[in-house]
Design a protein around this motif. Sequence first.
Motif, PDB file in Angstrom:
ATOM      1  N   ALA A 105     -10.734  -3.650   3.086  1.00  0.00           N
ATOM      2  CA  ALA A 105     -10.669  -4.209   1.738  1.00  0.00           C
ATOM      3  C   ALA A 105      -9.998  -3.246   0.761  1.00  0.00           C
ATOM      4  CB  ALA A 105     -12.078  -4.556   1.255  1.00  0.00           C
ATOM      5  N   ILE A 106     -10.258  -1.945   0.906  1.00  0.00           N
ATOM      6  CA  ILE A 106      -9.642  -0.950   0.031  1.00  0.00           C
ATOM      7  C   ILE A 106      -8.141  -0.859   0.291  1.00  0.00           C
ATOM      8  CG2 ILE A 106      -9.524   1.529  -0.485  1.00  0.00           C
ATOM      9  CD1 ILE A 106     -12.614   1.570  -0.017  1.00  0.00           C
ATOM     10  N   ASN A 107      -7.752  -0.879   1.561  1.00  0.00           N
ATOM     11  CA  ASN A 107      -6.327  -0.858   1.886  1.00  0.00           C
ATOM     12  C   ASN A 107      -5.621  -2.087   1.333  1.00  0.00           C
ATOM     13  OD1 ASN A 107      -5.183   1.401   3.817  1.00  0.00           O
ATOM     14  ND2 ASN A 107      -7.320   1.090   4.411  1.00  0.00           N
ATOM     15  N   ASP A 108      -6.278  -3.240   1.413  1.00  0.00           N
ATOM     16  CA  ASP A 108      -5.698  -4.450   0.838  1.00  0.00           C
ATOM     17  C   ASP A 108      -5.554  -4.319  -0.675  1.00  0.00           C
ATOM     18  OD1 ASP A 108      -5.540  -5.609   3.323  1.00  0.00           O
ATOM     19  OD2 ASP A 108      -7.342  -6.850   3.098  1.00  0.00           O
ATOM     20  N   ALA A 109      -6.549  -3.695  -1.315  1.00  0.00           N
ATOM     21  CA  ALA A 109      -6.498  -3.516  -2.765  1.00  0.00           C
ATOM     22  C   ALA A 109      -5.317  -2.636  -3.170  1.00  0.00           C
ATOM     23  CB  ALA A 109      -7.805  -2.900  -3.265  1.00  0.00           C
ATOM     24  N   LEU A 110      -5.044  -1.601  -2.377  1.00  0.00           N
ATOM     25  CA  LEU A 110      -3.934  -0.693  -2.698  1.00  0.00           C
ATOM     26  C   LEU A 110      -2.585  -1.394  -2.605  1.00  0.00           C
ATOM     27  CD1 LEU A 110      -5.048   2.575  -0.840  1.00  0.00           C
ATOM     28  CD2 LEU A 110      -5.274   2.030  -3.267  1.00  0.00           C
ATOM     29  N   ASP A 111      -2.543  -2.520  -1.912  1.00  0.00           N
ATOM     30  CA  ASP A 111      -1.298  -3.274  -1.778  1.00  0.00           C
ATOM     31  C   ASP A 111      -1.118  -4.332  -2.861  1.00  0.00           C
ATOM     32  OD1 ASP A 111      -0.206  -1.979   0.426  1.00  0.00           O
ATOM     33  OD2 ASP A 111      -1.353  -3.195   1.851  1.00  0.00           O
ATOM     34  N   GLU A 112      -2.122  -4.513  -3.714  1.00  0.00           N
ATOM     35  CA  GLU A 112      -2.005  -5.488  -4.795  1.00  0.00           C
ATOM     36  C   GLU A 112      -1.000  -5.002  -5.836  1.00  0.00           C
ATOM     37  OE1 GLU A 112      -5.809  -6.391  -6.418  1.00  0.00           O
ATOM     38  OE2 GLU A 112      -6.622  -7.089  -4.504  1.00  0.00           O
ATOM     39  N   ALA A 113      -0.225  -5.914  -6.369  1.00  0.00           N
ATOM     40  CA  ALA A 113       0.869  -5.551  -7.269  1.00  0.00           C
ATOM     41  C   ALA A 113       0.391  -4.762  -8.485  1.00  0.00           C
ATOM     42  CB  ALA A 113       1.610  -6.812  -7.722  1.00  0.00           C
ATOM     43  N   THR A 114      -0.698  -5.195  -9.110  1.00  0.00           N
ATOM     44  CA  THR A 114      -1.160  -4.516 -10.328  1.00  0.00           C
ATOM     45  C   THR A 114      -1.640  -3.103 -10.032  1.00  0.00           C
ATOM     46  OG1 THR A 114      -3.341  -5.559 -10.022  1.00  0.00           O
ATOM     47  CG2 THR A 114      -1.787  -6.638 -11.529  1.00  0.00           C
ATOM     48  N   ILE A 115      -2.335  -2.930  -8.885  1.00  0.00           N
ATOM     49  CA  ILE A 115      -2.835  -1.602  -8.538  1.00  0.00           C
ATOM     50  C   ILE A 115      -1.691  -0.696  -8.090  1.00  0.00           C
ATOM     51  CG2 ILE A 115      -4.322  -0.333  -6.934  1.00  0.00           C
ATOM     52  CD1 ILE A 115      -6.292  -2.617  -7.070  1.00  0.00           C
ATOM     53  N   LYS A 116      -0.755  -1.248  -7.325  1.00  0.00           N
ATOM     54  CA  LYS A 116       0.421  -0.464  -6.923  1.00  0.00           C
ATOM     55  C   LYS A 116       1.185   0.018  -8.151  1.00  0.00           C
ATOM     56  CE  LYS A 116       3.080  -1.850  -3.557  1.00  0.00           C
ATOM     57  NZ  LYS A 116       3.908  -2.717  -2.681  1.00  0.00           N
ATOM     58  N   GLN A 117       1.322  -0.858  -9.135  1.00  0.00           N
ATOM     59  CA  GLN A 117       2.048  -0.487 -10.350  1.00  0.00           C
ATOM     60  C   GLN A 117       1.314   0.610 -11.113  1.00  0.00           C
ATOM     61  OE1 GLN A 117       2.868  -3.757 -13.009  1.00  0.00           O
ATOM     62  NE2 GLN A 117       3.552  -2.428 -14.672  1.00  0.00           N
ATOM     63  N   ARG A 118      -0.022   0.476 -11.209  1.00  0.00           N
ATOM     64  CA  ARG A 118      -0.797   1.473 -11.954  1.00  0.00           C
ATOM     65  C   ARG A 118      -0.752   2.828 -11.257  1.00  0.00           C
ATOM     66  NH1 ARG A 118      -1.474   3.711 -16.408  1.00  0.00           N
ATOM     67  NH2 ARG A 118      -3.581   4.453 -16.895  1.00  0.00           N
ATOM     68  N   ILE A 119      -0.850   2.826  -9.930  1.00  0.00           N
ATOM     69  CA  ILE A 119      -0.766   4.086  -9.192  1.00  0.00           C
ATOM     70  C   ILE A 119       0.588   4.744  -9.424  1.00  0.00           C
ATOM     71  CG2 ILE A 119      -0.610   5.051  -6.857  1.00  0.00           C
ATOM     72  CD1 ILE A 119      -2.802   3.135  -6.016  1.00  0.00           C
ATOM     73  N   ALA A 120       1.648   3.943  -9.414  1.00  0.00           N
ATOM     74  CA  ALA A 120       2.991   4.472  -9.658  1.00  0.00           C
ATOM     75  C   ALA A 120       3.107   5.017 -11.072  1.00  0.00           C
ATOM     76  CB  ALA A 120       4.031   3.390  -9.420  1.00  0.00           C
ATOM     77  N   GLU A 121       2.528   4.326 -12.040  1.00  0.00           N
ATOM     78  CA  GLU A 121       2.577   4.775 -13.438  1.00  0.00           C
ATOM     79  C   GLU A 121       1.868   6.099 -13.626  1.00  0.00           C
ATOM     80  OE1 GLU A 121       2.666   0.339 -15.573  1.00  0.00           O
ATOM     81  OE2 GLU A 121       0.803   1.504 -15.457  1.00  0.00           O
ATOM     82  N   LEU A 122       0.865   6.360 -12.796  1.00  0.00           N
ATOM     83  CA  LEU A 122       0.119   7.616 -12.870  1.00  0.00           C
ATOM     84  C   LEU A 122       0.843   8.753 -12.155  1.00  0.00           C
ATOM     85  CD1 LEU A 122      -3.485   6.269 -12.180  1.00  0.00           C
ATOM     86  CD2 LEU A 122      -2.606   7.120 -14.367  1.00  0.00           C
ATOM     87  N   GLY A 123       1.949   8.429 -11.501  1.00  0.00           N
ATOM     88  CA  GLY A 123       2.660   9.451 -10.738  1.00  0.00           C
ATOM     89  C   GLY A 123       1.985   9.762  -9.424  1.00  0.00           C
TER      90      GLY A 123
END
Length: 329
Positions: free
Chosen positions: A276-294
Motif C-alpha cells: 500500500a505504501i509503494n502504491d501511495a508513492l506512485d500517486e501523482a500528487t505524492i510523486k509531485q510533492r516528493i519532487a517539490e521537496l527535492g
Amino acid sequence: MISKRAFLGSAAGAAAALFSARAVPALADATTYPTRPVRWIVPYAAGGATDVLSRMVCQSLSEKLGQPFVVENKPGAGSTIGTQAVINAPADGYTLLLTSTANAINASFDRTLPFDFAASIAPVAGLARIPLVLVINNDIPARTVAEFVAYAKANPGKISVGSSGIGTSLHLSGELFKSLAGVNWVHVPYRGSAPGLTDLMSGQIQAMFDNVTSSFELVNAGKIRALGVTMPQRSDVLPQVPPIGDTLAGYDTSSFYGVGAPQGTPADVIDRLNRAINDALDEATIKQRIAELGAIPLHGDAAQFGAMMRAETESWRKIVDASHLHKEG
C-alpha cells in the motif's frame, strides 16, 4: 466411568479445538487488516517536511485500506521518545514509526539508548531519500567546493559551520567533509535548520550543511550560495550544483525516511502495508510533492528497506567512530 486415557484424550481434543477457535479470528484479522485505526508515530514536531509527507501517505493509506491512519507527533531526544513509544506498542500493525537517518545514526552515536533499534523495529517500507547541500554566506569568496576547501585551509578554526544539531546527519556530513578535505572549523549546532539558515544569511556563521528541502528556495533566490550536494548525483531542485564527491572522492551522505513497526508484527501485515505504501508513492500528487521537496522516492519490499537500513547504520557508524563523536549520557 471414563478411563484416564480417554479423559486425557478428550481434554487434549477440547484444548486443540479451543486453540483452533481462537486462532481463526487472529488469522482472519491479519488477512483483513486493518479493522481499526492505525497510529503513525512521527518522532518530530508537526509542520516539517517529514510531517507533511507522513500525512499525505496516511491519507492515501486510509483510502486504500479502509481505516484511518492517524499521524501522532512525539518529538524529543533526537527521535528517541517517539521510537520508544512504538517499540513498547503491541506488535499487531496498529502502531507504526516514521523511521529516519536519526535511527541509523543513533545506533552508534547515542550510547545511552534504552533499546537496540535493529532488534526492536521491523522494517516495513521506504518513503524517500533527501540529498543534503553545502551552503555558504554570499560574502565568502568561494564558488566551488575546491575554493571553499582552500579558503578553510587558509583560515583554520576561523570558519563557523552550522547544523541542525549535534549527532544529526547534517552535523556528521560536515565531519566527513572535514576529514576528507583536511580542514578544521567551529561547529555551531542549532535546534533545527531554520535558525541556522537565518544566521547564515546574516553572516553570523559562514557555512552550513542542510537538507535541500529547506534550503533550495533560498539558494535559487540568491540569498545563500550552494557549493555541492552530498549525493553522487545532482538534485533536481538544484541542477546547477555539482556533487561534493566530484571534488572529494568517496563523499556520499543523505537523509532518508521510511516506515517501521514493532518487531514481531505479522509478516502478512507488513507485506500489505508495504504494498500500500509503494502504491501511495506512485500517486501523482505524492510523486509531485516528493519532487517539490527535492526528495527521491524509495520503492521496494520490506527486505530491501531493511537491507538499506543496515547499510545506512554501518555507513554512519564509520563516520561517528572516525569523528570520535559519541553521546555518553
